[in-house]
Design a protein around this motif. Structure first.
Motif, PDB file in Angstrom:
ATOM      1  N   LEU A   2       0.786  -1.236   0.000  1.00  0.00           N
ATOM      2  CA  LEU A   2       0.000   0.000   0.000  1.00  0.00           C
ATOM      3  C   LEU A   2       0.820   1.290   0.000  1.00  0.00           C
ATOM      4  O   LEU A   2       0.413   2.253  -0.646  1.00  0.00           O
ATOM      5  CB  LEU A   2      -0.992   0.007   1.158  1.00  0.00           C
ATOM      6  N   PRO A   3       1.955   1.362   0.661  1.00  0.00           N
ATOM      7  CA  PRO A   3       2.709   2.619   0.563  1.00  0.00           C
ATOM      8  C   PRO A   3       3.190   2.931  -0.853  1.00  0.00           C
ATOM      9  O   PRO A   3       3.424   4.079  -1.200  1.00  0.00           O
ATOM     10  CB  PRO A   3       3.889   2.392   1.497  1.00  0.00           C
ATOM     11  N   PHE A   4       3.328   1.893  -1.672  1.00  0.00           N
ATOM     12  CA  PHE A   4       3.835   2.070  -3.032  1.00  0.00           C
ATOM     13  C   PHE A   4       2.714   2.109  -4.066  1.00  0.00           C
ATOM     14  O   PHE A   4       2.819   2.763  -5.093  1.00  0.00           O
ATOM     15  CB  PHE A   4       4.817   0.958  -3.377  1.00  0.00           C
ATOM     16  N   PRO A   6      -1.191   2.802  -3.743  1.00  0.00           N
ATOM     17  CA  PRO A   6      -2.198   3.169  -2.743  1.00  0.00           C
ATOM     18  C   PRO A   6      -3.607   2.622  -2.966  1.00  0.00           C
ATOM     19  O   PRO A   6      -4.482   2.861  -2.156  1.00  0.00           O
ATOM     20  CB  PRO A   6      -2.189   4.691  -2.774  1.00  0.00           C
ATOM     21  N   LEU A  22      -5.173   3.201   0.772  1.00  0.00           N
ATOM     22  CA  LEU A  22      -4.820   4.207   1.760  1.00  0.00           C
ATOM     23  C   LEU A  22      -5.586   5.477   1.438  1.00  0.00           C
ATOM     24  O   LEU A  22      -5.729   5.841   0.273  1.00  0.00           O
ATOM     25  CB  LEU A  22      -3.317   4.499   1.727  1.00  0.00           C
ATOM     26  N   ARG A  24      -5.971   9.624   2.069  1.00  0.00           N
ATOM     27  CA  ARG A  24      -5.265  10.829   2.515  1.00  0.00           C
ATOM     28  C   ARG A  24      -5.956  11.371   3.761  1.00  0.00           C
ATOM     29  O   ARG A  24      -7.145  11.152   3.976  1.00  0.00           O
ATOM     30  CB  ARG A  24      -5.266  11.894   1.423  1.00  0.00           C
ATOM     31  N   SER A  45      -5.037   7.023  11.085  1.00  0.00           N
ATOM     32  CA  SER A  45      -3.705   7.428  11.524  1.00  0.00           C
ATOM     33  C   SER A  45      -3.817   8.573  12.511  1.00  0.00           C
ATOM     34  O   SER A  45      -4.532   9.546  12.274  1.00  0.00           O
ATOM     35  CB  SER A  45      -2.861   7.867  10.319  1.00  0.00           C
ATOM     36  N   SER A  50       2.459  12.360   8.439  1.00  0.00           N
ATOM     37  CA  SER A  50       2.208  11.643   7.192  1.00  0.00           C
ATOM     38  C   SER A  50       0.954  12.181   6.517  1.00  0.00           C
ATOM     39  O   SER A  50       0.050  12.698   7.174  1.00  0.00           O
ATOM     40  CB  SER A  50       2.028  10.156   7.509  1.00  0.00           C
ATOM     41  N   VAL A  52      -0.970  10.097   5.030  1.00  0.00           N
ATOM     42  CA  VAL A  52      -1.896   8.976   5.138  1.00  0.00           C
ATOM     43  C   VAL A  52      -2.808   9.187   6.337  1.00  0.00           C
ATOM     44  O   VAL A  52      -2.359   9.412   7.453  1.00  0.00           O
ATOM     45  CB  VAL A  52      -1.134   7.638   5.282  1.00  0.00           C
TER      46      VAL A  52
END
Length: 129
Positions: A2-4, A6, A22, A24, A45, A50, A52
């Protein structure tokens, strides 16, 4: 991943599609007032370091009008490609991924009914709503 990447769509065969993404920090789906999105928010989060804001996980069962019996499935070749292609068409037209997953599943079902690659019925699909 997911970080790469999304937004991930995972095909579950006859069980449908799982959307994992993910969100924003400013995404409206993260609002506690958004009751429609609440069941799909897996995590929020608390970090301010971040962009995210949370994780969104939603299962899309196969649309009832698209369910196929085993004897209706001629080939599974190209079904995933068809799903992805139909989703991309919807995204290119400005729709959100959640609005086009069922359209992608309908297109994939057309391909499942035909031997070989993409089913002839895919070209007849015009609307995902």
């Amino acid at each position: 991943l997911l970080p790469f990447v999304p937004c991930i769509l995972t095909k579950l065969g006859g069980e449908g599609v799982l959307l994992t993404m993910l969100l924003r920090r400013d995404d409206a789906r993260l609002s506690r007032k958004n009751a429609a999105a609440a069941p799909y928010i897996l995590a929020r989060s608390g970090s301010t370091d971040s962009e995210v804001g949370g994780a969104y996980v939603r299962h899309f069962p196969v649309p009832q009008d698209t369910l196929l019996d085993a004897d209706e499935i001629a080939s599974v070749n190209g079904a995933g490609d068809t799903l992805l292609g139909a989703v991309l068409v919807g995204l290119a037209r400005g729709e959100g991924v959640e609005e086009v997953v069922d359209f992608g599943q309908r297109a994939a079902a057309e391909t499942l009914k035909q031997r070989g690659g993409v089913g002839d019925g895919v070209s007849k699909l015009r609307d995902w709503k």
